[in-house]
Motif scaffolding. Structure first.
Motif, PDB file in Angstrom:
ATOM      1  N   ASN A 160     -31.834 -18.399  -5.355  1.00  0.00           N
ATOM      2  CA  ASN A 160     -31.126 -19.546  -5.925  1.00  0.00           C
ATOM      3  C   ASN A 160     -30.197 -19.115  -7.053  1.00  0.00           C
ATOM      4  OD1 ASN A 160     -32.328 -21.354  -4.198  1.00  0.00           O
ATOM      5  ND2 ASN A 160     -33.901 -22.023  -5.648  1.00  0.00           N
ATOM      6  N   ARG A 161     -30.639 -18.165  -7.862  1.00  0.00           N
ATOM      7  CA  ARG A 161     -29.781 -17.647  -8.927  1.00  0.00           C
ATOM      8  C   ARG A 161     -28.511 -17.034  -8.361  1.00  0.00           C
ATOM      9  NH1 ARG A 161     -33.569 -14.312 -13.245  1.00  0.00           N
ATOM     10  NH2 ARG A 161     -34.810 -16.093 -13.994  1.00  0.00           N
ATOM     11  N   LEU A 162     -28.687 -16.304  -7.287  1.00  0.00           N
ATOM     12  CA  LEU A 162     -27.559 -15.604  -6.684  1.00  0.00           C
ATOM     13  C   LEU A 162     -26.521 -16.585  -6.161  1.00  0.00           C
ATOM     14  CD1 LEU A 162     -26.575 -12.742  -5.913  1.00  0.00           C
ATOM     15  CD2 LEU A 162     -27.711 -13.048  -3.707  1.00  0.00           C
ATOM     16  N   ASN A 163     -26.994 -17.747  -5.694  1.00  0.00           N
ATOM     17  CA  ASN A 163     -26.102 -18.719  -5.067  1.00  0.00           C
ATOM     18  C   ASN A 163     -25.622 -19.816  -6.015  1.00  0.00           C
ATOM     19  OD1 ASN A 163     -26.336 -17.428  -2.534  1.00  0.00           O
ATOM     20  ND2 ASN A 163     -28.265 -18.495  -2.129  1.00  0.00           N
ATOM     21  N   ASP A 164     -26.142 -19.844  -7.231  1.00  0.00           N
ATOM     22  CA  ASP A 164     -25.785 -20.892  -8.181  1.00  0.00           C
ATOM     23  C   ASP A 164     -24.868 -20.312  -9.256  1.00  0.00           C
ATOM     24  OD1 ASP A 164     -25.580 -22.879 -10.076  1.00  0.00           O
ATOM     25  OD2 ASP A 164     -27.708 -23.393 -10.056  1.00  0.00           O
ATOM     26  N   PRO A 165     -23.593 -20.712  -9.283  1.00  0.00           N
ATOM     27  CA  PRO A 165     -22.649 -20.138 -10.260  1.00  0.00           C
ATOM     28  C   PRO A 165     -23.009 -20.452 -11.709  1.00  0.00           C
ATOM     29  CG  PRO A 165     -21.674 -22.014  -9.125  1.00  0.00           C
ATOM     30  CD  PRO A 165     -22.941 -21.705  -8.403  1.00  0.00           C
ATOM     31  N   LEU A 166     -23.822 -21.499 -11.938  1.00  0.00           N
ATOM     32  CA  LEU A 166     -24.200 -21.860 -13.297  1.00  0.00           C
ATOM     33  C   LEU A 166     -25.395 -21.053 -13.806  1.00  0.00           C
ATOM     34  CD1 LEU A 166     -23.845 -25.760 -13.177  1.00  0.00           C
ATOM     35  CD2 LEU A 166     -22.241 -24.075 -14.084  1.00  0.00           C
ATOM     36  N   ARG A 167     -26.051 -20.333 -12.903  1.00  0.00           N
ATOM     37  CA  ARG A 167     -27.217 -19.561 -13.327  1.00  0.00           C
ATOM     38  C   ARG A 167     -27.054 -18.059 -13.114  1.00  0.00           C
ATOM     39  NH1 ARG A 167     -32.545 -22.276 -10.941  1.00  0.00           N
ATOM     40  NH2 ARG A 167     -31.236 -22.671  -9.133  1.00  0.00           N
ATOM     41  N   GLN A 168     -25.865 -17.644 -12.751  1.00  0.00           N
ATOM     42  CA  GLN A 168     -25.674 -16.223 -12.461  1.00  0.00           C
ATOM     43  C   GLN A 168     -25.740 -15.349 -13.707  1.00  0.00           C
ATOM     44  OE1 GLN A 168     -22.279 -15.594  -9.931  1.00  0.00           O
ATOM     45  NE2 GLN A 168     -23.238 -16.587  -8.181  1.00  0.00           N
ATOM     46  N   TRP A 169     -25.641 -15.986 -14.903  1.00  0.00           N
ATOM     47  CA  TRP A 169     -25.803 -15.214 -16.143  1.00  0.00           C
ATOM     48  C   TRP A 169     -27.212 -14.648 -16.248  1.00  0.00           C
ATOM     49  CZ3 TRP A 169     -29.577 -16.886 -19.499  1.00  0.00           C
ATOM     50  CH2 TRP A 169     -30.034 -18.195 -19.338  1.00  0.00           C
ATOM     51  N   LYS A 170     -28.161 -15.248 -15.492  1.00  0.00           N
ATOM     52  CA  LYS A 170     -29.541 -14.776 -15.533  1.00  0.00           C
ATOM     53  C   LYS A 170     -29.752 -13.515 -14.695  1.00  0.00           C
ATOM     54  CE  LYS A 170     -31.997 -19.115 -16.412  1.00  0.00           C
ATOM     55  NZ  LYS A 170     -33.145 -19.942 -15.989  1.00  0.00           N
ATOM     56  N   LEU A 171     -28.795 -13.212 -13.820  1.00  0.00           N
ATOM     57  CA  LEU A 171     -28.954 -12.062 -12.942  1.00  0.00           C
ATOM     58  C   LEU A 171     -28.774 -10.758 -13.700  1.00  0.00           C
ATOM     59  CD1 LEU A 171     -26.971 -13.313  -9.824  1.00  0.00           C
ATOM     60  CD2 LEU A 171     -29.443 -12.980  -9.970  1.00  0.00           C
ATOM     61  N   SER A 172     -29.577  -9.778 -13.349  1.00  0.00           N
ATOM     62  CA  SER A 172     -29.455  -8.455 -13.963  1.00  0.00           C
ATOM     63  C   SER A 172     -29.771  -7.409 -12.896  1.00  0.00           C
ATOM     64  CB  SER A 172     -30.441  -8.313 -15.129  1.00  0.00           C
ATOM     65  OG  SER A 172     -31.771  -8.199 -14.646  1.00  0.00           O
ATOM     66  N   PRO A 173     -29.411  -6.154 -13.139  1.00  0.00           N
ATOM     67  CA  PRO A 173     -29.741  -5.105 -12.175  1.00  0.00           C
ATOM     68  C   PRO A 173     -31.237  -5.000 -11.914  1.00  0.00           C
ATOM     69  CG  PRO A 173     -28.126  -4.319 -13.762  1.00  0.00           C
ATOM     70  CD  PRO A 173     -28.595  -5.654 -14.254  1.00  0.00           C
ATOM     71  N   ILE A 174     -32.035  -5.350 -12.915  1.00  0.00           N
ATOM     72  CA  ILE A 174     -33.496  -5.283 -12.756  1.00  0.00           C
ATOM     73  C   ILE A 174     -33.976  -6.334 -11.769  1.00  0.00           C
ATOM     74  CG2 ILE A 174     -35.690  -5.619 -13.967  1.00  0.00           C
ATOM     75  CD1 ILE A 174     -34.464  -4.276 -16.392  1.00  0.00           C
ATOM     76  N   ASP A 175     -33.309  -7.513 -11.756  1.00  0.00           N
ATOM     77  CA  ASP A 175     -33.689  -8.566 -10.817  1.00  0.00           C
ATOM     78  C   ASP A 175     -33.668  -8.072  -9.377  1.00  0.00           C
ATOM     79  OD1 ASP A 175     -34.036 -10.415 -12.807  1.00  0.00           O
ATOM     80  OD2 ASP A 175     -32.053 -11.291 -12.618  1.00  0.00           O
ATOM     81  N   ALA A 176     -32.660  -7.281  -9.057  1.00  0.00           N
ATOM     82  CA  ALA A 176     -32.498  -6.803  -7.680  1.00  0.00           C
ATOM     83  C   ALA A 176     -33.664  -5.935  -7.233  1.00  0.00           C
ATOM     84  CB  ALA A 176     -31.193  -6.031  -7.558  1.00  0.00           C
ATOM     85  N   LYS A 177     -34.354  -5.332  -8.198  1.00  0.00           N
ATOM     86  CA  LYS A 177     -35.470  -4.441  -7.871  1.00  0.00           C
ATOM     87  C   LYS A 177     -36.827  -5.110  -8.030  1.00  0.00           C
ATOM     88  CE  LYS A 177     -32.757  -0.439  -9.359  1.00  0.00           C
ATOM     89  NZ  LYS A 177     -32.670   0.711 -10.284  1.00  0.00           N
ATOM     90  N   ALA A 178     -36.824  -6.370  -8.503  1.00  0.00           N
ATOM     91  CA  ALA A 178     -38.088  -7.051  -8.809  1.00  0.00           C
ATOM     92  C   ALA A 178     -38.996  -7.183  -7.593  1.00  0.00           C
ATOM     93  CB  ALA A 178     -37.793  -8.423  -9.405  1.00  0.00           C
ATOM     94  N   LEU A 179     -38.426  -7.638  -6.475  1.00  0.00           N
ATOM     95  CA  LEU A 179     -39.238  -7.843  -5.278  1.00  0.00           C
ATOM     96  C   LEU A 179     -39.659  -6.517  -4.654  1.00  0.00           C
ATOM     97  CD1 LEU A 179     -37.360 -10.865  -3.711  1.00  0.00           C
ATOM     98  CD2 LEU A 179     -39.725 -10.862  -4.504  1.00  0.00           C
TER      99      LEU A 179
END
Length: 258
Positions: A160-179
């Protein structure tokens, strides 16, 4: 929105308002009596720390409330005693400080992502309980919340973060490795909870797949652990199936996500 969803949302807003009124009373007590309150929020990426903190501070005095979310340590920070850069953010008398992640990065993100050596992590696990015991001895109140979500819910929220332009500030390189590193994070979390659980500063686990339930239960738990003038003794108590003190048995009986 159907009527059932509207009713649920209305009930949530009413319950949240009641709890927030009690938080204001708590803050007035903290200010009057010169207390120093530290509230720590830990959990996986997308576990709901931001939203929970937002609801806690929404109606509190901004002069007497601070939210601390430290960025990655600088080269200077890395040369200092590990706890040193956190100390300057501790509350003074009459303040409530909420840490959106804290010194516990050293037990979670840093070892999983390779930002800390094994001996640095071991040193932290040995000294964190002593550090917190000293703070409590010096008059600080420490509340430590671990927001626990399922793998499926984390994946849904990150998408949802990836697809929501209002929440993309929450994305970080670490997020991509979380799962991808779910199991590594689980192992680090388990060690952290076991090694840094203390009577004076215990871990409080919150089942957080349901955001609204998690927010209400954190606030109600916080209120239940603090005494203050005007406290509603007949107010809603936290759901003990959703917020509870950590016990090692919870790692085996399904109370905490594996």
């Amino acid at each position: 929105m159907n009527s059932a969803l509207q009713d649920d949302d209305s009930d949530y807003k009413k319950s949240l308002r009641k709890a927030q009124i009690q938080l204001v009373k708590l803050q007035k007590h903290v200010i009057k009596h010169g207390q120093k309150v530290v509230v720590i929020f830990e959990g996986r990426d997308a576990s709901g720390k931001d939203g929970t903190i937002k609801r806690i501070v929404e109606h509190l005095s901004p002069r007497d409330t601070r939210v601390v979310a430290l960025s990655a340590p600088s080269d200077h920070d890395r040369k200092a005693w590990y706890f040193q850069r956190h100390i300057e953010h501790l509350p003074v008398t009459g303040e409530i400080v909420l840490f959106n992640r804290s010194w516990y990065n050293r037990a979670g993100v840093e070892p999983v992502m390779g930002f800390a050596l094994d001996e640095e992590v071991e040193e932290f696990l040995n000294t964190a309980p002593m550090f917190e015991h000293l703070l409590v001895h010096c008059g600080f109140t420490i509340l430590k919340y671990y927001l626990d979500i399922s793998r499926e819910e984390q994946e849904r929220r990150l998408k949802n973060r990836l697809n929501d332009p209002l929440r993309q500030w929450k994305l970080s390189p670490i997020d991509a490795k979380a799962l991808k590193r779910w199991d590594e994070y689980s192992k680090a979390r388990n060690v952290m909870l076991r090694r840094t659980q203390a009577v004076s500063s215990p871990w409080i686990v919150v089942k957080a797949d349901d955001k609204k339930s998690a927010r209400l239960n954190v606030i109600r738990d916080k209120l239940s652990r603090c005494e203050f003038h005007g406290k509603d003794e007949h107010g809603e108590l936290p759901d003990l199936n959703r917020v509870f003190l950590f016990d090692e048995r919870h790692l085996k009986n399904g109370m905490i996500e594996t």
